[in-house]
Design a protein around this motif. Structure first.
Motif, PDB file in Angstrom:
ATOM      1  N   MET A   1      52.607  37.112  46.562  1.00 46.60           N
ATOM      2  CA  MET A   1      51.425  36.982  47.399  1.00 46.60           C
ATOM      3  C   MET A   1      51.755  37.593  48.772  1.00 46.60           C
ATOM      4  SD  MET A   1      49.272  33.565  48.517  1.00 46.60           S
ATOM      5  CE  MET A   1      48.879  33.128  46.860  1.00 46.60           C
ATOM      6  N   ASN A   2      50.878  38.491  49.238  1.00 43.24           N
ATOM      7  CA  ASN A   2      51.120  39.091  50.546  1.00 43.24           C
ATOM      8  C   ASN A   2      50.410  38.281  51.636  1.00 43.24           C
ATOM      9  OD1 ASN A   2      48.402  40.001  50.895  1.00 43.24           O
ATOM     10  ND2 ASN A   2      48.829  41.817  49.691  1.00 43.24           N
ATOM     11  N   ASP A   3      50.557  38.715  52.894  1.00 46.92           N
ATOM     12  CA  ASP A   3      49.992  37.969  54.022  1.00 46.92           C
ATOM     13  C   ASP A   3      48.477  37.834  53.944  1.00 46.92           C
ATOM     14  OD1 ASP A   3      52.500  37.600  55.092  1.00 46.92           O
ATOM     15  OD2 ASP A   3      52.365  39.328  56.434  1.00 46.92           O
ATOM     16  N   LEU A   4      47.790  38.890  53.530  1.00 43.33           N
ATOM     17  CA  LEU A   4      46.335  38.803  53.418  1.00 43.33           C
ATOM     18  C   LEU A   4      45.914  37.849  52.317  1.00 43.33           C
ATOM     19  CD1 LEU A   4      45.081  42.463  53.965  1.00 43.33           C
ATOM     20  CD2 LEU A   4      44.747  40.495  55.461  1.00 43.33           C
ATOM     21  N   GLN A   5      46.597  37.909  51.186  1.00 37.26           N
ATOM     22  CA  GLN A   5      46.258  37.023  50.074  1.00 37.26           C
ATOM     23  C   GLN A   5      46.488  35.560  50.420  1.00 37.26           C
ATOM     24  OE1 GLN A   5      48.795  38.989  47.248  1.00 37.26           O
ATOM     25  NE2 GLN A   5      47.040  39.780  46.116  1.00 37.26           N
ATOM     26  N   LEU A   8      43.438  33.557  51.769  1.00 37.61           N
ATOM     27  CA  LEU A   8      42.426  33.092  50.833  1.00 37.61           C
ATOM     28  C   LEU A   8      43.063  32.957  49.452  1.00 37.61           C
ATOM     29  CD1 LEU A   8      39.355  32.446  50.742  1.00 37.61           C
ATOM     30  CD2 LEU A   8      39.004  34.827  50.078  1.00 37.61           C
ATOM     31  N   PRO A   9      43.847  31.903  49.248  1.00 40.93           N
ATOM     32  CA  PRO A   9      44.557  31.752  47.976  1.00 40.93           C
ATOM     33  C   PRO A   9      43.602  31.356  46.846  1.00 40.93           C
ATOM     34  CG  PRO A   9      44.971  29.859  49.378  1.00 40.93           C
ATOM     35  CD  PRO A   9      44.125  30.817  50.173  1.00 40.93           C
ATOM     36  N   LEU A  10      43.313  32.317  45.963  1.00 38.49           N
ATOM     37  CA  LEU A  10      42.411  32.087  44.836  1.00 38.49           C
ATOM     38  C   LEU A  10      43.116  32.454  43.541  1.00 38.49           C
ATOM     39  CD1 LEU A  10      39.198  33.782  46.300  1.00 38.49           C
ATOM     40  CD2 LEU A  10      39.703  31.342  46.252  1.00 38.49           C
ATOM     41  N   SER A  11      42.664  31.850  42.459  1.00 39.78           N
ATOM     42  CA  SER A  11      43.225  32.181  41.149  1.00 39.78           C
ATOM     43  C   SER A  11      42.741  33.578  40.742  1.00 39.78           C
ATOM     44  CB  SER A  11      42.772  31.157  40.108  1.00 39.78           C
ATOM     45  OG  SER A  11      41.399  31.341  39.819  1.00 39.78           O
ATOM     46  N   PRO A  12      43.490  34.255  39.891  1.00 38.37           N
ATOM     47  CA  PRO A  12      43.065  35.578  39.430  1.00 38.37           C
ATOM     48  C   PRO A  12      41.688  35.572  38.764  1.00 38.37           C
ATOM     49  CG  PRO A  12      45.370  35.237  38.889  1.00 38.37           C
ATOM     50  CD  PRO A  12      44.845  33.928  39.416  1.00 38.37           C
ATOM     51  N   VAL A  13      41.373  34.530  38.035  1.00 40.61           N
ATOM     52  CA  VAL A  13      40.058  34.434  37.391  1.00 40.61           C
ATOM     53  C   VAL A  13      38.955  34.336  38.443  1.00 40.61           C
ATOM     54  CG1 VAL A  13      38.592  32.995  35.910  1.00 40.61           C
ATOM     55  CG2 VAL A  13      40.976  33.439  35.274  1.00 40.61           C
ATOM     56  N   LEU A  14      39.163  33.516  39.451  1.00 40.14           N
ATOM     57  CA  LEU A  14      38.175  33.371  40.517  1.00 40.14           C
ATOM     58  C   LEU A  14      38.027  34.675  41.301  1.00 40.14           C
ATOM     59  CD1 LEU A  14      36.165  31.467  41.777  1.00 40.14           C
ATOM     60  CD2 LEU A  14      37.981  30.569  43.217  1.00 40.14           C
ATOM     61  N   ILE A  15      39.110  35.381  41.496  1.00 40.08           N
ATOM     62  CA  ILE A  15      39.063  36.672  42.192  1.00 40.08           C
ATOM     63  C   ILE A  15      38.206  37.661  41.401  1.00 40.08           C
ATOM     64  CG2 ILE A  15      40.446  38.683  42.867  1.00 40.08           C
ATOM     65  CD1 ILE A  15      42.699  36.659  43.593  1.00 40.08           C
ATOM     66  N   GLU A  16      38.376  37.716  40.085  1.00 39.56           N
ATOM     67  CA  GLU A  16      37.559  38.616  39.257  1.00 39.56           C
ATOM     68  C   GLU A  16      36.087  38.222  39.298  1.00 39.56           C
ATOM     69  OE1 GLU A  16      37.920  41.582  37.610  1.00 39.56           O
ATOM     70  OE2 GLU A  16      39.798  41.592  38.720  1.00 39.56           O
ATOM     71  N   TRP A  17      35.796  36.913  39.280  1.00 44.37           N
ATOM     72  CA  TRP A  17      34.407  36.457  39.381  1.00 44.37           C
ATOM     73  C   TRP A  17      33.815  36.835  40.737  1.00 44.37           C
ATOM     74  CZ3 TRP A  17      30.739  35.179  36.178  1.00 44.37           C
ATOM     75  CH2 TRP A  17      31.080  34.768  34.894  1.00 44.37           C
ATOM     76  N   LEU A  18      34.593  36.686  41.774  1.00 47.39           N
ATOM     77  CA  LEU A  18      34.153  37.067  43.116  1.00 47.39           C
ATOM     78  C   LEU A  18      33.812  38.562  43.146  1.00 47.39           C
ATOM     79  CD1 LEU A  18      33.857  36.048  46.077  1.00 47.39           C
ATOM     80  CD2 LEU A  18      36.231  36.736  46.400  1.00 47.39           C
ATOM     81  N   GLY A  19      34.694  39.379  42.585  1.00 43.27           N
ATOM     82  CA  GLY A  19      34.455  40.812  42.518  1.00 43.27           C
ATOM     83  C   GLY A  19      33.237  41.157  41.680  1.00 43.27           C
ATOM     84  N   ALA A  20      33.069  40.476  40.570  1.00 44.38           N
ATOM     85  CA  ALA A  20      31.924  40.737  39.700  1.00 44.38           C
ATOM     86  C   ALA A  20      30.609  40.373  40.388  1.00 44.38           C
ATOM     87  CB  ALA A  20      32.070  39.968  38.389  1.00 44.38           C
ATOM     88  N   CYS A  21      30.581  39.252  41.087  1.00 41.61           N
ATOM     89  CA  CYS A  21      29.364  38.854  41.818  1.00 41.61           C
ATOM     90  C   CYS A  21      29.050  39.842  42.939  1.00 41.61           C
ATOM     91  CB  CYS A  21      29.519  37.442  42.385  1.00 41.61           C
ATOM     92  SG  CYS A  21      29.503  36.156  41.139  1.00 41.61           S
TER      93      CYS A  21
END
Length: 97
Positions: A1-5, A8-21
């Motif tokens: 995990m880098n400084d930017l991540q 906003l620590p999110l699970s990979p699944v939630l990140i994909e949902w965020l991107g899809a929305c």
């Protein structure tokens, strides 16, 4: 995990949902404009410079999505590139002479 991540620590699944929305909303926002231009052929208010730069930027985002292996970025930018290109072509074709 880098400084930017870590901000906003999110699970990979939630990140994909965020991107899809985000992809659904931003890509979908072009549909009314493309439909209006297609239906009315009225393009006077559309900036050739802005749409040219935007279309080129979307093409680069598409290449980025492919390079990153991100389906949400790739699919959204494929659709957006198609719509933005159609609007740009109609702007060039239907402009007042």
């Amino acid at each position: 995990m880098n400084d930017l991540q870590s901000l906003l620590p999110l699970s990979p699944v939630l990140i994909e949902w965020l991107g899809a929305c985000a992809a659904f909303l931003t890509t979908g926002s072009f549909i009314p404009q493309a439909w209006l231009v297609f239906r009315t052929r009225q393009v006077e208010g559309i900036s050739v410079g802005m749409y040219s730069a935007f279309t080129a930027g979307v093409a680069l985002w598409l290449l980025y999505g492919i390079a990153m292996g991100s389906w949400s970025i790739t699919i959204a930018n494929t659709i957006t590139l198609t719509l933005a290109s159609a609007i740009l072509v109609m702007r060039l074709r239907y402009r007042q002479r």
